[in-house]
Design a protein around this motif. Sequence first.
Motif, PDB file in Angstrom:
ATOM      1  N   UNK A   1       0.818  -1.036   0.049  1.00 23.11           N
ATOM      2  CA  UNK A   1       0.046   0.113   0.008  1.00 23.11           C
ATOM      3  C   UNK A   1       0.851   1.217  -0.020  1.00 23.11           C
ATOM      4  N   UNK A   2       0.654   2.274  -0.811  1.00 24.67           N
ATOM      5  CA  UNK A   2       1.126   3.406  -0.991  1.00 24.67           C
ATOM      6  C   UNK A   2      -0.023   4.555  -1.524  1.00 24.67           C
ATOM      7  N   UNK A   3       0.052   5.232  -0.346  1.00 27.58           N
ATOM      8  CA  UNK A   3      -1.148   6.678  -0.464  1.00 27.58           C
ATOM      9  C   UNK A   3      -0.417   7.727  -0.840  1.00 27.58           C
ATOM     10  N   UNK A   4      -1.072   8.386  -1.637  1.00 28.43           N
ATOM     11  CA  UNK A   4      -0.639   9.813  -2.188  1.00 28.43           C
ATOM     12  C   UNK A   4      -1.448  11.014  -1.749  1.00 28.43           C
ATOM     13  N   UNK A   5      -0.818  12.041  -1.269  1.00 27.30           N
ATOM     14  CA  UNK A   5      -1.301  13.097  -0.649  1.00 27.30           C
ATOM     15  C   UNK A   5      -0.585  14.350  -1.344  1.00 27.30           C
ATOM     16  N   UNK A   6      -1.692  15.293  -1.575  1.00 33.34           N
ATOM     17  CA  UNK A   6      -1.086  16.670  -2.042  1.00 33.34           C
ATOM     18  C   UNK A   6      -0.120  17.445  -0.959  1.00 33.34           C
ATOM     19  N   UNK A   7      -0.268  17.300   0.356  1.00 32.54           N
ATOM     20  CA  UNK A   7       0.428  18.152   1.333  1.00 32.54           C
ATOM     21  C   UNK A   7       0.918  17.034   2.279  1.00 32.54           C
ATOM     22  N   UNK A   8       1.835  17.461   3.156  1.00 38.00           N
ATOM     23  CA  UNK A   8       2.174  16.876   4.310  1.00 38.00           C
ATOM     24  C   UNK A   8       1.293  16.702   5.294  1.00 38.00           C
ATOM     25  N   UNK A   9       0.652  17.908   5.350  1.00 41.63           N
ATOM     26  CA  UNK A   9      -0.563  18.049   6.477  1.00 41.63           C
ATOM     27  C   UNK A   9      -1.782  16.885   6.112  1.00 41.63           C
ATOM     28  N   UNK A  10      -1.916  16.810   4.994  1.00 39.94           N
ATOM     29  CA  UNK A  10      -3.053  15.986   4.764  1.00 39.94           C
ATOM     30  C   UNK A  10      -2.563  14.209   4.810  1.00 39.94           C
ATOM     31  N   UNK A  11      -1.329  13.928   4.995  1.00 40.65           N
ATOM     32  CA  UNK A  11      -1.000  12.767   5.322  1.00 40.65           C
ATOM     33  C   UNK A  11      -0.762  12.608   6.613  1.00 40.65           C
ATOM     34  N   UNK A  12      -0.508  13.532   7.520  1.00 45.58           N
ATOM     35  CA  UNK A  12      -0.430  13.360   8.891  1.00 45.58           C
ATOM     36  C   UNK A  12      -1.719  13.397   9.450  1.00 45.58           C
ATOM     37  N   UNK A  13      -2.818  13.925   9.009  1.00 41.70           N
ATOM     38  CA  UNK A  13      -4.116  14.183   9.459  1.00 41.70           C
ATOM     39  C   UNK A  13      -4.692  12.551   9.211  1.00 41.70           C
ATOM     40  N   UNK A  14      -4.212  11.984   7.962  1.00 38.05           N
ATOM     41  CA  UNK A  14      -4.907  10.599   7.668  1.00 38.05           C
ATOM     42  C   UNK A  14      -4.237   9.633   8.716  1.00 38.05           C
ATOM     43  N   UNK A  15      -2.894   9.608   8.939  1.00 38.78           N
ATOM     44  CA  UNK A  15      -2.314   8.830   9.949  1.00 38.78           C
ATOM     45  C   UNK A  15      -2.897   8.916  11.353  1.00 38.78           C
ATOM     46  N   UNK A  16      -2.985  10.216  11.689  1.00 41.66           N
ATOM     47  CA  UNK A  16      -3.760  10.208  13.042  1.00 41.66           C
ATOM     48  C   UNK A  16      -5.225   9.907  13.172  1.00 41.66           C
ATOM     49  N   UNK A  17      -6.023  10.015  12.087  1.00 41.73           N
ATOM     50  CA  UNK A  17      -7.362   9.572  11.981  1.00 41.73           C
ATOM     51  C   UNK A  17      -7.393   8.118  12.170  1.00 41.73           C
ATOM     52  N   UNK A  18      -6.362   7.483  11.431  1.00 40.58           N
ATOM     53  CA  UNK A  18      -6.299   5.982  11.469  1.00 40.58           C
ATOM     54  C   UNK A  18      -5.667   5.342  12.779  1.00 40.58           C
ATOM     55  N   UNK A  19      -5.216   6.327  13.627  1.00 47.22           N
ATOM     56  CA  UNK A  19      -4.446   5.579  14.739  1.00 47.22           C
ATOM     57  C   UNK A  19      -3.026   5.176  14.427  1.00 47.22           C
ATOM     58  N   UNK A  20      -2.435   5.708  13.419  1.00 50.05           N
ATOM     59  CA  UNK A  20      -1.294   5.054  13.206  1.00 50.05           C
ATOM     60  C   UNK A  20       0.002   5.753  13.794  1.00 50.05           C
ATOM     61  N   UNK A  21       1.049   5.071  14.248  1.00 46.82           N
ATOM     62  CA  UNK A  21       2.367   5.682  14.440  1.00 46.82           C
ATOM     63  C   UNK A  21       3.085   6.027  13.185  1.00 46.82           C
ATOM     64  N   UNK A  22       3.619   7.216  13.200  1.00 46.98           N
ATOM     65  CA  UNK A  22       3.868   7.659  11.812  1.00 46.98           C
ATOM     66  C   UNK A  22       5.392   8.474  12.010  1.00 46.98           C
TER      67      UNK A  22
END
Length: 103
Positions: free
Chosen positions: A51-72
């Motif tokens: 799995x590789x997910x693409x995001x337009x900004x760093x903030x979007x990727x961090x928000x996604x990781x936090x919403x899924x409860x992932x350590x990043x």
Amino acid sequence: MLARIYQPARNAMQSGTGKSKVWVLEYAPESARSLDPLMGWTGSDDMNSQVKLSFDTQEEAVTFAKSKGLAYRVDIPKTRKHVLRAGGYGENFATGRRETWTH
């Protein structure tokens, strides 16, 4: 499960910056790859490694990781220093060159 957020480097064969502005979230491998003794193929039972997910900004990727409860972990890219010559590329073809043209 650890996720890595980074901005991929551009391809060595490309001179522009196309497709290098996106941020990618990928999962760290949870298990080691195994080698098939007959064919020599490598395999893994870890489905998240595909799995590789693409995001337009760093903030979007961090928000996604936090919403899924992932350590990043966020890897900040190093900025590239531009190489600028005094005369530029056109200087190679100037009619008033003092040195002879050698290639």
